[in-house]
Scaffold this motif. Structure first.
Motif, short mmCIF file in Angstrom:
data_model
loop_
_atom_site.label_atom_id
_atom_site.label_comp_id
_atom_site.label_asym_id
_atom_site.label_seq_id
_atom_site.Cartn_x
_atom_site.Cartn_y
_atom_site.Cartn_z
N ARG A 1 -0.71 12.25 8.84
CA ARG A 1 0.30 13.25 9.33
C ARG A 1 1.01 12.85 10.87
NH1 ARG A 1 -2.17 17.94 7.91
NH2 ARG A 1 -3.01 18.13 10.04
N GLN A 2 0.24 12.29 11.59
CA GLN A 2 0.55 11.67 12.87
C GLN A 2 1.36 10.35 12.72
OE1 GLN A 2 0.66 13.18 15.85
NE2 GLN A 2 -0.55 15.07 15.18
N LEU A 3 1.10 9.63 11.87
CA LEU A 3 1.55 8.53 11.61
C LEU A 3 3.13 8.85 11.14
CD1 LEU A 3 -1.37 6.24 10.23
CD2 LEU A 3 -0.09 5.71 12.11
N LYS A 4 3.25 9.52 10.04
CA LYS A 4 4.52 9.95 9.50
C LYS A 4 5.32 10.47 10.61
CE LYS A 4 6.33 12.36 5.47
NZ LYS A 4 6.13 13.25 4.53
N ARG A 5 4.84 11.52 11.38
CA ARG A 5 5.78 11.94 12.46
C ARG A 5 6.48 11.15 13.28
NH1 ARG A 5 2.38 16.73 14.97
NH2 ARG A 5 2.73 17.61 13.06
N ARG A 6 5.59 10.07 13.40
CA ARG A 6 6.12 8.82 14.56
C ARG A 6 6.82 7.60 13.88
NH1 ARG A 6 1.96 11.33 16.85
NH2 ARG A 6 1.42 11.52 18.74
N GLY A 7 7.01 7.77 12.35
CA GLY A 7 7.73 7.08 11.73
C GLY A 7 7.05 5.67 11.58
N ILE A 8 5.47 5.45 11.41
CA ILE A 8 4.94 4.39 11.42
C ILE A 8 4.69 4.17 9.94
CG2 ILE A 8 2.88 3.30 11.84
CD1 ILE A 8 2.75 4.87 14.29
N THR A 9 5.15 3.08 9.27
CA THR A 9 5.06 2.68 7.91
C THR A 9 3.54 2.40 7.57
OG1 THR A 9 7.08 1.94 7.76
CG2 THR A 9 5.64 1.48 6.13
N GLU B 1 3.38 1.75 19.63
CA GLU B 1 4.35 2.55 19.23
C GLU B 1 5.17 3.40 20.48
OE1 GLU B 1 6.70 6.27 17.95
OE2 GLU B 1 4.53 6.16 18.58
N GLN B 2 4.14 4.10 21.05
CA GLN B 2 4.37 5.04 22.16
C GLN B 2 5.31 3.85 23.40
OE1 GLN B 2 1.67 7.05 24.61
NE2 GLN B 2 2.68 8.96 23.97
N ALA B 3 4.39 3.06 23.70
CA ALA B 3 4.90 2.03 24.53
C ALA B 3 6.20 1.52 24.42
CB ALA B 3 3.93 0.89 24.88
N ILE B 4 6.41 0.97 23.26
CA ILE B 4 7.79 0.35 22.82
C ILE B 4 8.83 1.19 22.67
CG2 ILE B 4 8.83 -0.92 21.18
CD1 ILE B 4 6.32 -2.38 20.78
#
Ligand SMILES: Cc1cc2nc3c(=O)[nH]c(=O)nc-3n(C[C@H](O)[C@H](O)[C@H](O)COP(=O)(O)OP(=O)(O)OC[C@H]3O[C@@H](n4cnc5c(N)ncnc54)[C@H](O)[C@@H]3O)c2cc1C
Length: 382
Positions: A216-224, A180-183
């Protein structure tokens, strides 16, 4: 055997065996002939692979060069893979790679040590998840994954991709955050990210507190997050257990691993799941001249997670016991720790630390993980 010379054969150059080689480099008995059978001239350190995906490390940063290590240990390298053991005849059959692909040969041994890791059995994968072997990119073998990852980034730079990671254990979570970060940083805008857990909660092996932090971190990054099984993969789609289809350009597999099939029929005692049964000396429970460590082994006296941390811890006692066995000295018991420090990276710059019931997170945890990983690699740079 020739003039009292004994043959030690090391299968694989995993986390424990690099330490055996380092120990042999400090002093190898003159009557011990050492051979290493492993497919690559380097060992890829999985702990840094998510950092490679995130773009923080280069491929070279994550690799331990084996040739200098083997040279220092006075060991001979046979490039290839083990594809069978005959414990009664004390031989290993080899599937060569490099100059003679596909040509089986045999290596004899007096003392055998196995650290080949766990594998993703493609036949079982295909039975459980039809289409996955053809359409998905598996994180194992890591060497193949790191070679193919740049193609994912090229695609993400051309179009807004939909990427899904199947498997929400530590490896899958770290991979998800890293991708997610790289893309987001280097790909087209509008990319979508999904973590498919297979059914259970994210980070199922961790405490509820760690699970909450990861969510919480997944949500913060918009990962479903989808708590569904993946039942198949076809061109551009993941098939889910509830019958739904998830549009997906890049399916990544970070699911549980298997014991290698080539252990079957070896005559060595195996667990129900097919891992090599070892005692407190990391010694086969059926054959005293065979030792094993890391994900390929199963301690009969205590269970511990299959992870790099435990494979690393087993290295020094394994080295000691191989030399003690050769010299007819008493073996030393290895006591794996009950808890280990886990540092789950959420991409570069943030990590969740846990130890038993304790958990915390922050930039400092990522920095700590980076220091530990880089420190481990520095020990093997020659
Ligand atoms: C993305 C990802 C991140 C991870 N991060 C962490 C982490 O941060 N911390 C942690 O503790 N664990 C982590 N893990 C788990 C960790 O990778 C494994 O538990 C660890 O690699 C096991 O070490 P090992 O020594 O058993 O085998 P491996 O590290 O897998 O090494 C096996 C060696 O054997 C060689 N080999 C394989 N097959 C054969 C064969 N047939 N014949 C001869 N040689 C062979 C391989 O080339 C390799 O050299 C991660 C896993 C993944 C996928």
């Amino acid at each position: 055997m020739h003039h009292g010379i004994k043959k030690l054969l090391l299968l694989g150059a995993g986390h424990a065996h690099v330490q055996v080689l380092a120990r042999l480099a400090q002093g190898r008995p003159g009557n011990l002939d050492v051979t290493v059978l492993t497919p690559y001239p380097h060992q890829t350190y999985s702990g840094m692979t998510p950092g490679f995906v995130a773009g923080h490390y280069s491929e070279a940063d994550c690799r331990i060069a084996l040739e200098p290590l083997m040279q220092a240990a006075g060991a001979r390298w046979v490039q290839g893979r083990c594809n069978g053991i005959d414990a009664a005849a004390r031989t290993v059959s080899v599937l060569s790679s490099g100059a003679t692909p596909g040509k089986p040969a045999t290596l004899p041994y007096d003392l055998l040590s196995i650290d080949t890791g766990a594998v993703l059995d493609r036949a079982r994968l295909e039975a459980d998840m039809p289409g996955a072997a053809t359409h998905a990119l598996a994180v194992r073998p890591i060497e193949a994954f790191t070679t193919l990852w740049p193609q994912v980034m090229e695609l993400a730079q051309r179009e807004a991709v939909s990427l899904a990671v199947v498997g929400a254990g530590a490896g899958g979570i770290e991979l998800m955050f890293a991708a997610e970060q790289a893309i987001r940083q280097n790909g087209q805008r509008g990319a979508r990210f999904t973590l498919v857990t297979g059914g259970p909660e994210v980070a199922a092996g961790y405490s509820p507190g760690v699970q909450r932090r990861v969510l919480r971190q997944l949500k913060r990054r918009g990962i479903t997050v989808l708590r569904e099984a993946c039942t198949g993969v076809s061109e551009g789609e993941l098939h889910l257990g509830n019958g739904a289809r998830l549009a997906c350009d890049v399916p990544l597999l970070a699911i549980g691993t298997h014991a290698p099939v080539w252990l079957q029929g070896s005559g060595l005692a195996l667990s129900e799941a097919g891992h090599l049964q070892v005692n407190e000396y990391q010694q086969s429970t059926s054959h005293a001249n065979v030792f094993a460590a890391g994900d390929v082994a199963n301690r009969i006296d205590q269970t511990h997670p299959r992870s790099g941390v435990y494979a690393v811890r087993a290295g020094p006692p394994l080295a000691h016991n191989l030399l003690a066995s050769h010299e007819g000295q008493p073996l030393k018991a290895h006591h794996p720790p009950r808890h280990s420090l886990n540092l789950l990276s959420c991409g570069t710059g943030h990590a969740i630390a846990s130890y038993g019931p304790w958990h915390l997170e922050g930039a400092w945890a990522w920095w700590w993980k980076d220091r530990i990983d880089q420190g481990f690699m520095a020990r093997y740079r020659r």
